[in-house]
Design a protein around this motif. Structure first.
Motif, PDB file in Angstrom:
ATOM      1  N   ALA A 104      30.554  33.513  46.320  1.00 26.49           N
ATOM      2  CA  ALA A 104      29.761  32.300  46.551  1.00 26.49           C
ATOM      3  C   ALA A 104      29.053  31.857  45.277  1.00 26.49           C
ATOM      4  O   ALA A 104      29.039  30.660  44.950  1.00 26.49           O
ATOM      5  CB  ALA A 104      28.748  32.552  47.664  1.00 26.49           C
ATOM      6  N   VAL A 105      28.477  32.808  44.547  1.00 27.24           N
ATOM      7  CA  VAL A 105      27.809  32.456  43.286  1.00 27.24           C
ATOM      8  C   VAL A 105      28.824  31.927  42.278  1.00 27.24           C
ATOM      9  O   VAL A 105      28.561  30.949  41.560  1.00 27.24           O
ATOM     10  CB  VAL A 105      27.034  33.679  42.733  1.00 27.24           C
ATOM     11  N   GLY A 106      29.999  32.540  42.218  1.00 24.19           N
ATOM     12  CA  GLY A 106      31.044  32.052  41.305  1.00 24.19           C
ATOM     13  C   GLY A 106      31.502  30.644  41.663  1.00 24.19           C
ATOM     14  O   GLY A 106      31.712  29.805  40.785  1.00 24.19           O
ATOM     15  N   PHE A 107      31.650  30.366  42.961  1.00 28.33           N
ATOM     16  CA  PHE A 107      32.046  29.034  43.404  1.00 28.33           C
ATOM     17  C   PHE A 107      30.977  28.007  43.056  1.00 28.33           C
ATOM     18  O   PHE A 107      31.283  26.914  42.531  1.00 28.33           O
ATOM     19  CB  PHE A 107      32.312  29.049  44.913  1.00 28.33           C
ATOM     20  N   LEU A 108      29.719  28.331  43.339  1.00 25.84           N
ATOM     21  CA  LEU A 108      28.634  27.409  43.005  1.00 25.84           C
ATOM     22  C   LEU A 108      28.530  27.187  41.500  1.00 25.84           C
ATOM     23  O   LEU A 108      28.241  26.074  41.044  1.00 25.84           O
ATOM     24  CB  LEU A 108      27.307  27.935  43.555  1.00 25.84           C
ATOM     25  N   THR A 109      28.792  28.224  40.723  1.00 24.46           N
ATOM     26  CA  THR A 109      28.760  28.080  39.266  1.00 24.46           C
ATOM     27  C   THR A 109      29.868  27.150  38.786  1.00 24.46           C
ATOM     28  O   THR A 109      29.657  26.322  37.895  1.00 24.46           O
ATOM     29  CB  THR A 109      28.883  29.456  38.584  1.00 24.46           C
ATOM     30  N   ALA A 110      31.047  27.271  39.377  1.00 25.48           N
ATOM     31  CA  ALA A 110      32.152  26.379  39.000  1.00 25.48           C
ATOM     32  C   ALA A 110      31.823  24.926  39.354  1.00 25.48           C
ATOM     33  O   ALA A 110      32.096  24.010  38.564  1.00 25.48           O
ATOM     34  CB  ALA A 110      33.440  26.820  39.695  1.00 25.48           C
ATOM     35  N   LEU A 133      26.072  12.751  38.542  1.00 25.49           N
ATOM     36  CA  LEU A 133      26.763  14.031  38.355  1.00 25.49           C
ATOM     37  C   LEU A 133      25.848  15.077  37.719  1.00 25.49           C
ATOM     38  O   LEU A 133      25.877  16.260  38.099  1.00 25.49           O
ATOM     39  CB  LEU A 133      28.017  13.840  37.497  1.00 25.49           C
ATOM     40  N   ILE A 134      25.044  14.649  36.770  1.00 24.04           N
ATOM     41  CA  ILE A 134      24.113  15.581  36.133  1.00 24.04           C
ATOM     42  C   ILE A 134      23.095  16.088  37.155  1.00 24.04           C
ATOM     43  O   ILE A 134      22.779  17.285  37.201  1.00 24.04           O
ATOM     44  CB  ILE A 134      23.434  14.920  34.918  1.00 24.04           C
ATOM     45  N   VAL A 135      22.596  15.199  37.991  1.00 25.99           N
ATOM     46  CA  VAL A 135      21.634  15.614  39.018  1.00 25.99           C
ATOM     47  C   VAL A 135      22.293  16.576  40.006  1.00 25.99           C
ATOM     48  O   VAL A 135      21.698  17.604  40.381  1.00 25.99           O
ATOM     49  CB  VAL A 135      21.041  14.377  39.733  1.00 25.99           C
ATOM     50  N   VAL A 136      23.523  16.289  40.415  1.00 21.07           N
ATOM     51  CA  VAL A 136      24.228  17.185  41.342  1.00 21.07           C
ATOM     52  C   VAL A 136      24.430  18.556  40.710  1.00 21.07           C
ATOM     53  O   VAL A 136      24.200  19.594  41.349  1.00 21.07           O
ATOM     54  CB  VAL A 136      25.575  16.558  41.784  1.00 21.07           C
ATOM     55  N   GLY A 137      24.853  18.584  39.456  1.00 17.97           N
ATOM     56  CA  GLY A 137      25.048  19.862  38.768  1.00 17.97           C
ATOM     57  C   GLY A 137      23.758  20.647  38.637  1.00 17.97           C
ATOM     58  O   GLY A 137      23.744  21.879  38.806  1.00 17.97           O
ATOM     59  N   ALA A 138      22.658  19.959  38.378  1.00 15.80           N
ATOM     60  CA  ALA A 138      21.372  20.643  38.246  1.00 15.80           C
ATOM     61  C   ALA A 138      20.872  21.156  39.598  1.00 15.80           C
ATOM     62  O   ALA A 138      20.278  22.241  39.674  1.00 15.80           O
ATOM     63  CB  ALA A 138      20.351  19.702  37.609  1.00 15.80           C
ATOM     64  N   VAL A 139      21.116  20.402  40.659  1.00 18.93           N
ATOM     65  CA  VAL A 139      20.706  20.857  41.992  1.00 18.93           C
ATOM     66  C   VAL A 139      21.498  22.102  42.390  1.00 18.93           C
ATOM     67  O   VAL A 139      20.940  23.062  42.942  1.00 18.93           O
ATOM     68  CB  VAL A 139      20.860  19.723  43.033  1.00 18.93           C
ATOM     69  N   VAL A 140      22.781  22.118  42.089  1.00 18.76           N
ATOM     70  CA  VAL A 140      23.592  23.306  42.393  1.00 18.76           C
ATOM     71  C   VAL A 140      23.123  24.486  41.541  1.00 18.76           C
ATOM     72  O   VAL A 140      23.081  25.637  42.010  1.00 18.76           O
ATOM     73  CB  VAL A 140      25.096  23.006  42.197  1.00 18.76           C
ATOM     74  N   ALA A 141      22.726  24.228  40.297  1.00 17.81           N
ATOM     75  CA  ALA A 141      22.177  25.295  39.453  1.00 17.81           C
ATOM     76  C   ALA A 141      20.889  25.849  40.062  1.00 17.81           C
ATOM     77  O   ALA A 141      20.642  27.065  40.029  1.00 17.81           O
ATOM     78  CB  ALA A 141      21.923  24.783  38.049  1.00 17.81           C
ATOM     79  N   LEU A 142      20.077  24.975  40.637  1.00 18.74           N
ATOM     80  CA  LEU A 142      18.866  25.442  41.330  1.00 18.74           C
ATOM     81  C   LEU A 142      19.216  26.328  42.529  1.00 18.74           C
ATOM     82  O   LEU A 142      18.514  27.299  42.818  1.00 18.74           O
ATOM     83  CB  LEU A 142      18.013  24.263  41.772  1.00 18.74           C
ATOM     84  N   LEU A 143      20.316  25.998  43.216  1.00 18.62           N
ATOM     85  CA  LEU A 143      20.768  26.853  44.326  1.00 18.62           C
ATOM     86  C   LEU A 143      21.147  28.242  43.821  1.00 18.62           C
ATOM     87  O   LEU A 143      20.862  29.257  44.473  1.00 18.62           O
ATOM     88  CB  LEU A 143      21.950  26.217  45.035  1.00 18.62           C
ATOM     89  N   ILE A 144      21.802  28.279  42.677  1.00 15.18           N
ATOM     90  CA  ILE A 144      22.194  29.572  42.108  1.00 15.18           C
ATOM     91  C   ILE A 144      20.955  30.378  41.730  1.00 15.18           C
ATOM     92  O   ILE A 144      20.860  31.579  42.004  1.00 15.18           O
ATOM     93  CB  ILE A 144      23.125  29.371  40.897  1.00 15.18           C
ATOM     94  N   PHE A 145      19.979  29.714  41.104  1.00 18.90           N
ATOM     95  CA  PHE A 145      18.757  30.427  40.724  1.00 18.90           C
ATOM     96  C   PHE A 145      17.965  30.864  41.953  1.00 18.90           C
ATOM     97  O   PHE A 145      17.332  31.920  41.933  1.00 18.90           O
ATOM     98  CB  PHE A 145      17.891  29.566  39.808  1.00 18.90           C
TER      99      PHE A 145
END
Length: 185
Positions: A104-110, A133-145
């Motif tokens: 799951a973390v690998g998928f979210l990172t991709a 797209l930048i906002v979406v990528g940053a929100v997903v990064a927040l999910l990973i953190f």
């Protein structure tokens, strides 16, 4: 040849006039330049020049400054890099104990990496969808953190400050100055 005319009758249309042109009648009312009454009540004429066309162009807004867009690009690169480093550390540390979590973390990172890279390239090319797209990528990064905190991973103290990068990335991408720069191209 029959008739009184010296020309033979043909079916060809004549190209020269057959008679005198009718006289036109003189105009009944003259139209002239409007007159004004002078000091003594007499009509006073004056020359009114013809209006001359003037080219009027659209007003150009001040050129947008690229400062916020450059800051957004730098923070997006740092966000993507730190997300990849943290995800790699999570996956290598937890692979033996919880493989589903690691997948799951690998998928979210991709997903985060793809959105941040596409958004970054789009921002540099001034495309309208890039900030999203930048906002979406940053929100997903927040999910990973956030998964770091949910998993209860033991990490150095500096890692707990890393979520500030995606938040800064979202704020910089949402600024009106970044949007003006994006639309100015």
């Amino acid at each position: 040849m029959t008739g009184d005319s010296p020309d033979p009758q043909t079916s060809i249309i004549r190209r020269h006039p057959t008679g005198a042109f009718p006289a036109s009648e003189p105009p009944t009312q003259l139209t002239d330049v409007p007159t004004q009454l002078g000091a003594q009540g007499e009509p006073q004429t004056q020359y009114i020049p013809r209006a001359r066309p003037v080219t009027v162009g659209p007003t150009q807004p001040a050129p947008a400054k690229p400062g916020t867009a450059m800051a957004t690009a730098v923070v997006a690169i740092l966000t993507g890099w730190t997300t990849a480093v943290i995800a790699t550390d999570l996956i290598t540390g937890w692979w033996r104990t919880d493989r589903l979590f690691c997948v799951a973390v690998g998928f979210l990172t991709a997903i985060s990496a793809a959105a941040l890279i596409a958004g970054l390239i789009g921002l540099l090319l001034r495309r309208w969808v890039s900030r999203l797209l930048i906002v979406v990528g940053a929100v997903v990064a927040l999910l990973i953190f956030s998964s770091l905190f949910v998993a209860g991973a033991k990490l150095p103290a500096v890692v707990y400050a890393i979520p500030l990068l995606p938040v800064a990335c979202i704020v910089l991408a949402a600024l009106p100055a970044t949007g003006r720069w994006e639309r100015s191209g």
